[in-house]
Design a protein around this motif. Structure first.
Motif, mmCIF file in Angstrom:
data_model
loop_
_atom_site.group_PDB
_atom_site.id
_atom_site.type_symbol
_atom_site.label_atom_id
_atom_site.label_comp_id
_atom_site.label_asym_id
_atom_site.label_seq_id
_atom_site.Cartn_x
_atom_site.Cartn_y
_atom_site.Cartn_z
ATOM 1 N N ALA A 218 0.831 -1.211 0.000
ATOM 2 C CA ALA A 218 0.000 0.000 0.000
ATOM 3 C C ALA A 218 0.864 1.259 0.000
ATOM 4 N N LEU A 219 1.913 1.272 0.827
ATOM 5 C CA LEU A 219 2.816 2.427 0.853
ATOM 6 C C LEU A 219 3.513 2.607 -0.491
ATOM 7 N N ALA A 220 3.989 1.506 -1.071
ATOM 8 C CA ALA A 220 4.680 1.584 -2.357
ATOM 9 C C ALA A 220 3.740 2.113 -3.439
ATOM 10 N N HIS A 221 2.494 1.631 -3.443
ATOM 11 C CA HIS A 221 1.533 2.102 -4.442
ATOM 12 C C HIS A 221 1.253 3.588 -4.272
ATOM 13 N N ARG A 222 1.056 4.016 -3.031
ATOM 14 C CA ARG A 222 0.787 5.436 -2.787
ATOM 15 C C ARG A 222 1.970 6.300 -3.219
ATOM 16 N N GLU A 223 3.176 5.887 -2.875
ATOM 17 C CA GLU A 223 4.350 6.669 -3.265
ATOM 18 C C GLU A 223 4.538 6.674 -4.774
ATOM 19 N N PHE A 224 4.282 5.551 -5.418
ATOM 20 C CA PHE A 224 4.370 5.471 -6.881
ATOM 21 C C PHE A 224 3.415 6.478 -7.510
ATOM 22 N N ARG A 225 2.197 6.515 -6.989
ATOM 23 C CA ARG A 225 1.156 7.387 -7.531
ATOM 24 C C ARG A 225 1.389 8.853 -7.185
ATOM 25 N N ASP A 226 1.788 9.139 -5.926
ATOM 26 C CA ASP A 226 1.835 10.519 -5.454
ATOM 27 C C ASP A 226 3.196 11.199 -5.592
ATOM 28 N N THR A 227 4.277 10.450 -5.549
ATOM 29 C CA THR A 227 5.609 11.046 -5.527
ATOM 30 C C THR A 227 6.193 11.235 -6.918
ATOM 31 N N GLN B 241 8.354 9.925 -14.761
ATOM 32 C CA GLN B 241 9.154 9.072 -13.884
ATOM 33 C C GLN B 241 8.493 7.704 -13.707
ATOM 34 N N ARG B 242 7.160 7.684 -13.605
ATOM 35 C CA ARG B 242 6.462 6.410 -13.464
ATOM 36 C C ARG B 242 6.681 5.536 -14.689
ATOM 37 N N SER B 243 6.508 6.109 -15.878
ATOM 38 C CA SER B 243 6.670 5.289 -17.080
ATOM 39 C C SER B 243 8.125 4.852 -17.246
ATOM 40 N N ALA B 244 9.080 5.704 -16.879
ATOM 41 C CA ALA B 244 10.495 5.312 -16.964
ATOM 42 C C ALA B 244 10.800 4.196 -15.967
ATOM 43 N N LEU B 245 10.267 4.293 -14.758
ATOM 44 C CA LEU B 245 10.487 3.243 -13.766
ATOM 45 C C LEU B 245 9.887 1.925 -14.235
ATOM 46 N N VAL B 246 8.672 1.969 -14.747
ATOM 47 C CA VAL B 246 8.034 0.755 -15.261
ATOM 48 C C VAL B 246 8.860 0.185 -16.416
ATOM 49 N N ALA B 247 9.380 1.054 -17.294
ATOM 50 C CA ALA B 247 10.196 0.588 -18.418
ATOM 51 C C ALA B 247 11.450 -0.117 -17.929
ATOM 52 N N TYR B 248 12.162 0.478 -16.979
ATOM 53 C CA TYR B 248 13.385 -0.147 -16.471
ATOM 54 C C TYR B 248 13.102 -1.450 -15.739
ATOM 55 N N LEU B 249 12.068 -1.465 -14.919
ATOM 56 C CA LEU B 249 11.737 -2.699 -14.211
ATOM 57 C C LEU B 249 11.322 -3.793 -15.182
ATOM 58 N N ALA C 77 10.706 8.706 -0.433
ATOM 59 C CA ALA C 77 9.396 8.839 0.218
ATOM 60 C C ALA C 77 8.981 7.529 0.889
ATOM 61 N N LEU C 78 9.256 6.412 0.236
ATOM 62 C CA LEU C 78 8.918 5.118 0.828
ATOM 63 C C LEU C 78 9.721 4.891 2.107
ATOM 64 N N ARG C 79 10.985 5.287 2.120
ATOM 65 C CA ARG C 79 11.817 5.147 3.317
ATOM 66 C C ARG C 79 11.234 5.957 4.474
ATOM 67 N N VAL C 80 10.796 7.176 4.184
ATOM 68 C CA VAL C 80 10.209 8.023 5.228
ATOM 69 C C VAL C 80 8.933 7.388 5.758
ATOM 70 N N ASP C 81 8.078 6.893 4.876
ATOM 71 C CA ASP C 81 6.838 6.262 5.303
ATOM 72 C C ASP C 81 7.093 5.001 6.123
ATOM 73 N N LEU C 82 8.038 4.192 5.701
ATOM 74 C CA LEU C 82 8.342 2.973 6.447
ATOM 75 C C LEU C 82 8.932 3.296 7.811
ATOM 76 N N ALA C 83 9.739 4.344 7.881
ATOM 77 C CA ALA C 83 10.289 4.761 9.169
ATOM 78 C C ALA C 83 9.151 5.212 10.092
ATOM 79 N N ALA C 84 8.178 5.919 9.539
ATOM 80 C CA ALA C 84 7.039 6.369 10.344
ATOM 81 C C ALA C 84 6.248 5.177 10.864
ATOM 82 N N VAL C 85 6.082 4.149 10.045
ATOM 83 C CA VAL C 85 5.371 2.945 10.470
ATOM 84 C C VAL C 85 6.140 2.255 11.587
ATOM 85 N N ARG C 86 7.449 2.173 11.431
ATOM 86 C CA ARG C 86 8.280 1.472 12.413
ATOM 87 C C ARG C 86 8.275 2.179 13.758
#
Length: 188
Positions: free
Chosen positions: A26-35, A40-48, A167-176
């Motif tokens: 859920a965090l990864a999806h939100r960061e993908f969508r919002d950050t 950048q999204r299409s480039a990330l999808v292309a590289y992956l 952004a994902l690192r910050v969110d995961l730190a907040a969860v932890r």
């Protein structure tokens, strides 16, 4: 040379191990969508997609060569169809999607995935295309191709998504570090 990328990766992996999988997704999806921007999204999808395609193609070609899993070369009549041919078709499709253009996220990601898969199929057979002979299974054709394809896919995906990883690192730190939820005696 800075230790920062290594420390970042270690912290991120540590946090990923501690968080539940659903929450991470859920965090990864939100960061993908919002950050990330649509580019950048299409480039990330292309590289992956590129990295996944290269890994999958390598696995399939090794299985075909070792006659495992019942897989065989694709042959039409007497002609062996190398996997750069569908790669070229995917690149043409990605080009058509790009020329048509769209503001929709789905189209950006579809174009990125199509482009990444096409590039993976074509570049996996670069030794064949450059030497104009099948050097795919020789030492000169194999190790260099595997190394370069892996580096391009993984490094490109990382640097394309730097804002996402931060952004994902910050969110995961907040969860932890979030305080545990205290239950009342009525809930117990």
């Amino acid at each position: 040379m800075s230790d920062q990328p290594r420390r970042f990766a270690e912290r991120l992996l540590h946090q990923l191990r501690r968080a539940p999988a659903g929450r991470i997704a859920a965090l990864a999806h939100r960061e993908f969508r919002d950050t990330l921007t649509s580019r950048q999204r299409s480039a990330l999808v292309a590289y992956l997609t590129y990295a996944i395609t290269v890994a999958a193609v390598r696995g399939v070609t090794v299985s075909v060569r070792k006659k495992q899993l019942g897989l065989r070369d694709v042959v039409v009549g007497p002609v062996h169809i190398h996997h750069y041919l569908p790669g070229i078709a995917l690149l043409a499709t990605a080009g058509a999607l790009g020329v048509r253009g769209s503001d929709k996220l789905v189209v950006h990601c579809l174009a990125g995935a199509t482009y990444g898969a096409g590039c993976g199929l074509v570049t996996d057979e670069l030794p064949l295309l450059l030497a104009l002979r099948d050097v795919y299974w020789t030492e000169e054709g194999r190790w260099a191709t595997e190394l370069i394809l892996s580096i391009v896919g993984l490094v490109g995906a990382y640097f394309t998504a730097v804002p996402f990883w931060r952004a994902l690192r910050v969110d995961l730190a907040a969860v932890r570090w979030r305080a545990p939820v205290k239950r009342s005696e009525e809930d117990a």
